[in-house]
Design an enzyme around this catalytic site. Structure first.
Site, short mmCIF file in Angstrom:
data_model
loop_
_atom_site.label_atom_id
_atom_site.label_comp_id
_atom_site.label_asym_id
_atom_site.label_seq_id
_atom_site.Cartn_x
_atom_site.Cartn_y
_atom_site.Cartn_z
N ARG A 95 -34.63 -8.97 -12.67
CA ARG A 95 -34.41 -10.06 -11.76
C ARG A 95 -33.58 -9.33 -10.45
O ARG A 95 -33.59 -8.17 -10.32
CB ARG A 95 -33.46 -11.08 -12.24
CG ARG A 95 -34.32 -11.82 -13.19
CD ARG A 95 -33.85 -13.01 -14.14
NE ARG A 95 -33.37 -13.97 -13.15
CZ ARG A 95 -32.56 -15.15 -13.51
NH1 ARG A 95 -31.82 -15.23 -14.99
NH2 ARG A 95 -32.06 -16.02 -12.60
N PRO B 212 -21.56 -20.25 -18.35
CA PRO B 212 -21.69 -21.22 -17.53
C PRO B 212 -23.21 -21.47 -16.99
O PRO B 212 -24.14 -20.66 -17.11
CB PRO B 212 -21.02 -20.52 -16.40
CG PRO B 212 -20.79 -18.98 -16.61
CD PRO B 212 -20.74 -19.10 -17.92
C1 DHK Z 1 -28.21 -16.69 -18.04
C2 DHK Z 1 -27.95 -16.80 -16.77
O1 DHK Z 1 -26.87 -18.13 -16.41
C3 DHK Z 1 -27.61 -15.86 -15.75
O2 DHK Z 1 -26.57 -15.62 -15.25
C4 DHK Z 1 -28.04 -14.10 -16.45
C5 DHK Z 1 -28.84 -15.27 -18.36
C6 DHK Z 1 -29.09 -14.29 -17.14
C7 DHK Z 1 -29.88 -15.70 -19.38
O3 DHK Z 1 -30.91 -15.22 -18.92
O4 DHK Z 1 -30.07 -16.48 -20.23
O5 DHK Z 1 -27.97 -13.44 -15.34
#
Ligand code: DHK
Length: 148
Positions: free
Chosen positions: A114, A15
């Site tokens: 994060r 998503p």
């Molecule tokens: C991508 C997302 O959408 C986040 O929800 C994850 C990930 C990290 C990324 O770094 O590709 O926490």
């Protein structure tokens, strides 16, 4: 003995990754999924191909993991936010690795640097390996691990 592993890699994205390019560029960069698909063509060794897909729908992502099992395709998986809470995606990922297929979990950012909710992955323990924090190079490194 299990059947041969396909040289056509499924690159599955969860998503909000359809918003790459405009979504928080300071975190995810300014390139989009079309740029990723183009880069993967250049990174793939002779004889290997990849197919980039993205969904915001958990059931669709699970169906794609089932498809990987049925067609014996290796998987690069960025589960995005599903990483942090989806036991259903984890259970589908287990089917991939238990079928003897590589599944590399990737993240563009480094979730460990994060928010605390990003520091747990339901997927990592059942993945073949994890690459995080290198921007789109996370996918390049995952492809290198799969194609060896
Ligand atoms: C991508 C997302 O959408 C986040 O929800 C994850 C990930 C990290 C990324 O770094 O590709 O926490």
């Amino acid at each position: 003995m299990s059947a041969a592993v396909s040289r056509s890699v499924l690159v599955l994205n969860g998503p909000n990754l359809g918003r790459l390019g405009s979504r928080q560029p300071e975190v995810y960069g300014s390139a989009d999924l079309a740029d990723l698909a183009e880069a993967l063509v250049g990174w793939a060794p002779e004889g290997w191909t990849s197919e980039v897909r993205q969904t915001d729908d958990e059931s669709e992502l699970i169906a794609w993991l089932h498809e990987a099992v049925d067609t014996r395709r290796p998987v690069i998986l960025n589960p995005a936010a599903f990483t942090h809470y989806s036991y259903a995606v984890r259970d589908a990922a287990v089917l991939v690795t238990e079928a003897g297929l590589p599944l590399v979990e990737v993240h563009i950012s480094n979730p460990h640097a994060r928010e605390s909710f990003r520091q747990h992955s339901t997927i990592s323990a059942v993945a073949t390996g994890v690459v995080a924090g290198f921007g789109f190079d996370s996918y390049r490194l995952a492809l290198a691990a799969i194609t060896g």
